[in-house]
Design an enzyme around this catalytic site. Structure first.
Site, PDB file in Angstrom:
ATOM      1  N   GLY A 290      64.917  71.334  39.925  1.00  0.00           N
ATOM      2  CA  GLY A 290      64.983  72.630  39.991  1.00  0.00           C
ATOM      3  C   GLY A 290      65.982  73.198  38.502  1.00  0.00           C
TER       4      GLY A 290
ATOM      5  N   GLU B  18      37.305  77.222  33.756  1.00  0.00           N
ATOM      6  CA  GLU B  18      37.828  76.089  34.481  1.00  0.00           C
ATOM      7  C   GLU B  18      37.216  74.836  33.578  1.00  0.00           C
ATOM      8  OE1 GLU B  18      40.091  75.127  36.249  1.00  0.00           O
ATOM      9  OE2 GLU B  18      39.576  73.124  37.027  1.00  0.00           O
TER      10      GLU B  18
ATOM     11  N   GLU C 152      43.245  70.006  28.713  1.00  0.00           N
ATOM     12  CA  GLU C 152      44.246  69.792  29.223  1.00  0.00           C
ATOM     13  C   GLU C 152      44.273  68.091  28.975  1.00  0.00           C
ATOM     14  OE1 GLU C 152      45.376  71.281  33.593  1.00  0.00           O
ATOM     15  OE2 GLU C 152      43.368  70.684  33.539  1.00  0.00           O
TER      16      GLU C 152
HETATM   17  C1  G6P Z   1      50.041  72.974  36.734  1.00  0.00           C
HETATM   18  C2  G6P Z   1      48.672  71.875  36.962  1.00  0.00           C
HETATM   19  C3  G6P Z   1      47.512  72.572  36.979  1.00  0.00           C
HETATM   20  C4  G6P Z   1      47.459  73.397  38.182  1.00  0.00           C
HETATM   21  C5  G6P Z   1      48.657  74.457  37.976  1.00  0.00           C
HETATM   22  C6  G6P Z   1      48.852  75.257  39.473  1.00  0.00           C
HETATM   23  O1  G6P Z   1      49.734  73.695  35.663  1.00  0.00           O
HETATM   24  O2  G6P Z   1      48.911  71.116  35.704  1.00  0.00           O
HETATM   25  O3  G6P Z   1      46.532  71.572  37.209  1.00  0.00           O
HETATM   26  O4  G6P Z   1      46.435  74.163  38.284  1.00  0.00           O
HETATM   27  O5  G6P Z   1      49.890  73.830  38.028  1.00  0.00           O
HETATM   28  O6  G6P Z   1      49.456  74.268  40.459  1.00  0.00           O
HETATM   29  P1  G6P Z   1      49.310  74.663  41.899  1.00  0.00           P
HETATM   30  O7  G6P Z   1      50.092  73.353  42.667  1.00  0.00           O
HETATM   31  O8  G6P Z   1      49.891  75.743  42.391  1.00  0.00           O
HETATM   32  O9  G6P Z   1      47.796  74.638  42.265  1.00  0.00           O
END
Ligand code: G6P
Length: 606
Positions: free
Chosen positions: A101, A482, A489
Site C-alpha cells: 500500500g 483489447e 503488454e
Molecule cells: C493491471 C493488469 C491488467 C488489468 C488491470 C485491471 O493493469 O495488468 O491486466 O486489466 O490491472 O485489473 P483488475 O484486477 O481491476 O481487473
C-alpha cells in the site's frame, strides 16, 4: 504489485515464505525480502531482484525460526534496491515490518519522528511504520496497543505484518484498503496478501476487513477493530483447486489460461441459464428498481474496461438504458453525473484495483446502486459494493488478462439479458435464442482453439514489426482495443486500435509497405464498410491479417476463421486469436510472457 506472505506455527518458516513469494511473483515486483523470529532474535535477508536470488542468499544462512514475514516489493517510493526493499525495521531493531500500500502522510510522520530523534535509512514510506510502532511501544510497552495507535495515525492504504524481538511467539497484522487473508492449518497460521500464495496449505481462511487488526500466537488468533474492540469473524472456505495455480504442462500461465477459457466460461455461465427465467446468484432486481434507473455506468481499468466496452451497445439494445463506460482513474476525478437513478457496475478481476475501488466509493456516496464484478472471493471491491457477483474464471496468474476478460464479457452479457427479462424489453423467444447462443460458447471456444498453426505462422512473420494497427467497427472495435493492449503488454510492440471509420482522419498517414494491420470483421451489417477500410490500407502497402466469421471474397494476406455466433457475443470468440497472436509474438521475441516488464497483475496504487 507488492505481495505479502507470513507464517506462525510449528514448521520452519523460511521454506513456506519462499514458496509463497514464488507464487506471488506474477503480481510483478523488483525486490524481495524475508524476516524471521527465533529466540527473541530478528533476522532479515532482502535483495533487489528475483525470489530465486533471495533463496540463494537465504540458503546460506541458518534461519530456523517458525515465525516469519516476507515481501515482494514493486517500487513506488524510492528506487528498487536493497535498502528500500522490505522488511523494514525501527531504529532499535525491535520491530520488523512488511507493508503493501501507500502511506500518504508519511512525510508528516517522518518529520514528527525525526523531531523525536528517529533516523531513516530508506526512501520508502513504509519505514515510518516500524518507527511509529516503536515510538508508541516506548510509551506504553504494549505491542498490540502500539500497532493500533500507529495504524490510527496512518493515512492511505496498508496491509502490514509486524513481528517484535520482545515477543518470540507473536505476530500482529493489520489492514486498510489493501488485502490480507489468514489461512488456518493444523500446523499454524498462513498469512498472505493473495490466496494463491498459501492455497496449497489450506482452503480455510479468515479475511481481514479494513481497519481491523489480528493478533496471532502459535495456538490462538484474535481479531480487533483499530480501537481494540474485539471482533468475531467467520471462517470462509475457498473452492479453488491448488493445481489451478500450477502450469500443468503448459510453457506459460498465459497459454494455459487461454486454453482454460473453455472451462472458465462454462463455470461462469454455471446454472444461470438452466431455467426458463435467468437467475443470478446474489442479484435480485425488481421491475420497479430497473424502471427507475436512467443510466448505467460501467467503470473499470485496463482489460476489465474493455469488457465493459464490449457489452455497452448490447446493454443499450436489450434494456433501452443509456450506458457509459469509463476508466476508473478518470471517473473518480471528473465529478460524474451520478445519482440514485444510476446503476454503477464496477469490474475488476482482482477486486483490488485502487482506482476502481475509489470510483466505486464515489458512486456510492452519490447515491448510485453499486454492483461489483470480481473474480476473487471476498476481494475488497465485493465488500464495498451494494451487490456483487463473481466471474468463475479461477485464479489468473499471467499478468496479461485473458480468461478473466472473456468471463467478464460473458457475465455482463448475462446480466444485460437478465435486466431485459425483468424490464420486459425483449420477447421471451428472443431471450431463449440468446441463451442458446451463450450456452454454445464453450464448444465454440474449443473450436477456436483447435488449430492455431495459422496464428503461430503469422507471429513468425510479424514479430519484428515496430508498429501494428488493429481495426474494428461496432462490436469489433473494443476487441481491436483489447487485442492491441494484449500485444503491447507482452511483446512491447507499439500498437494502436482504431475504429475503422477513423482511419482516414489521421492514422492512415502512418501506413507504409508491410505495415501489419489486423482487422476484426464479425458484423455482417458492417462488413462492406470494414472491408473498404482494409482496402484503404492495402492500397498503401499494408500487410493484412483478418479475424472473421464471415465468408470473404476479397484477398487478404492472412484470414483467421473463428466459429459463427450471434453478433452480440462475437467479442468472446474474436479475441482468442488476438490473445494467441500476442502470446506467440512475445515467445518469438524470447520475452517473459507471464511477467512483462513494468507491469503488475494487481494495481493497488493510484
Ligand atoms: C493491471 C493488469 C491488467 C488489468 C488491470 C485491471 O493493469 O495488468 O491486466 O486489466 O490491472 O485489473 P483488475 O484486477 O481491476 O481487473
Amino acid at each position: 504489485m507488492c505481495g505479502i506472505v507470513g507464517y506462525i506455527g510449528t514448521k520452519r518458516a523460511v521454506p513456506i515464505l519462499l514458496d509463497g513469494l514464488k507464487k506471488l511473483e506474477y503480481r510483478g515486483y523488483d525486490s524481495a525480502g524475508i524476516s524471521t523470529l527465533e529466540n527473541n532474535s530478528l533476522s532479515c535477508i532482502k535483495e533487489k531482484g528475483r525470489v530465486d536470488q533471495l533463496k540463494n542468499l537465504v540458503d546460506n544462512e541458518n534461519l530456523n525460526g517458525t515465525i516469519g514475514i516476507a515481501h515482494t516489493r514493486w517500487a513506488t517510493h524510492g528506487k528498487p534496491n536493497k535498502i528500500n526493499s522490505h522488511p523494514h525495521f525501527d531504529n532499535s531493531k525491535r520491530f520488523s515490518v512488511v507493508h503493501n500500500g501507500i502511506i500518504e502522510n508519511y512525510t508528516d510522520i517522518k518529520k514528527f519522528l525525526m523531531d523525536n530523534g528517529y533516523q531513516f535509512l530508506s526512501e520508502t514510506d513504509t519505514e515510518v511504520i516500524p518507527n511509529l510502532i516503536n515510538y508508541y511501544y516506548e510509551i506504553n510497552h504494549d505491542f498490540l496497543k502500539a500497532v493500533s495507535l500507529a495504524c490510527n495515525d496512518l493515512i492511505g492504504s496498508y496491509a502490514i505484518e509486524v513481528i517484535c524481538s520482545n515477543f518470540s511467539n507473536k505476530m500482529i497484522i493489520a489492514k486498510k484498503d489493501s488485502p490480507l487473508v489468514i489461512g488456518i492449518a493444523d500446523d499454524g497460521y498462513y498469512i498472505a496478501s493473495d490466496i494463491p500464495a498459501i492455497l496449497s496449505y489450506t482452503k480455510n481462511f479468515y479475511i481481514l476487513e479494513d481497519n481491523e487488526i489480528a493478533e496471532l500466537t502459535l495456538n490462538e488468533i484474535k481479531f480487533y477493530k483499530n480501537n481494540l474492540e474485539l471482533v468475531h469473524k467467520e471462517l470462509e472456505t475457498i473452492t479453488w483447486d491448488a493445481s489451478a495455480i500450477e502450469k500443468n504442462g503448459y510453457d506459460d500461465f498465459m497459454l494455459k489460461e487461454i486454453y482454460e477459457q473453455v472451462t472458465s466460461i462454462r463455470e461462469t455461465i454455471g446454472c444461470k441459464l438452466n431455467k426458463s427465467l435467468i437467475e443470478l446468484d446474489n442479484i435480485q432486481f425488481t421491475k420497479d428498481f430497473l424502471s427507475n434507473i436512467n443510466k448505467i455506468f460501467i467503470v473499470a481499468c485496463g482489460t476489465a474496461m474493455h469488457a465493459g466496452l464490449a457489452v455497452k451497445s448490447i446493454f443499450e439494445k436489450l434494456c433501452y438504458i443509456p450506458v457509459e463506460v469509463d476508466m476508473a482513474s478518470e471517473f473518480r476525478y471528473r465529478n460524474p453525473l451520478v445519482d440514485n437513478k444510476t446503476l454503477a457496475i464496477f469490474i475488476s478481476q482482482s477486486g483490488e484495483t485502487a482506482d476502481t475501488i475509489q470510483a466505486l466509493k464515489l458512486a456510492k456516496s452519490k447515491g448510485a446502486t453499486t454492483l461489483a464484478i470480481s473474480n476473487v472471493i471476498g476481494s475488497s471491491i465485493t465488500r464495498e459494493a451494494d451487490i456483487y457477483i463473481y466471474t468463475h474464471a479461477g485464479p489468473e496468474i499471467a499478468v496479461a488478462s485473458t480468461k478473466a476478460y472473456t468471463a467478464q464479457v460473458v457475465l455482463l452479457n448475462i446480466i444485460a439479458l437478465y435486466c431485459a427479462q425483468i424490464l420486459e424489453t425483449i420477447s421471451l423467444d428472443e431471450i431463449e435464442l440468446l441463451k442458446k447462443e451463450i450456452l454454445s460458447l464453450p464448444t465454440k471456444i474449443e473450436l477456436a482453439l483447435k488449430d492455431i498453426s495459422m496464428v503461430q505462422n503469422i507471429a513468425k512473420k510479424i514479430y519484428n514489426a515496430k508498429d501494428i494497427f488493429f481495426l474494428g467497427r461496432g462490436i469489433d472495435y473494443p476487441v481491436a482495443m483489447e487485442g492491441s493492449l494484449k500485444l503491447k503488454e507482452i511483446s512491447y510492440i507499439h500498437s494502436e486500435a482504431y475504429a475503422g471509420g477513423e482511419l482516414k482522419h489521421g492514422p492512415i498517414a502512418l501506413i507504409e509497405k508491410d505495415f501489419p494491420v489486423i482487422g476484426i470483421l464479425t458484423d455482417e451489417k458492417l462488413l462492406e464498410k470494414s472491408i473498404s477500410n482494409i482496402q484503404e490500407v492495402i492500397s498503401r502497402g499494408a500487410k493484412t491479417i483478418i479475424v472473421t466469421n464471415q465468408e470473404l471474397k476479397k484477398d487478404f494476406d492472412y484470414v483467421i476463421k473463428i466459429p459463427n455466433i450471434h453478433p452480440y457475443f462475437s467479442p468472446i470468440l474474436s479475441v482468442i486469436p488476438l490473445q494467441l497472436l500476442a502470446y506467440y509474438i512475445s515467445k518469438e521475441k524470447g520475452l517473459d510472457v507471464d511477467k512483462p516488464r513494468n507491469l503488475a497483475k494487481s494495481v493497488t496504487v493510484e
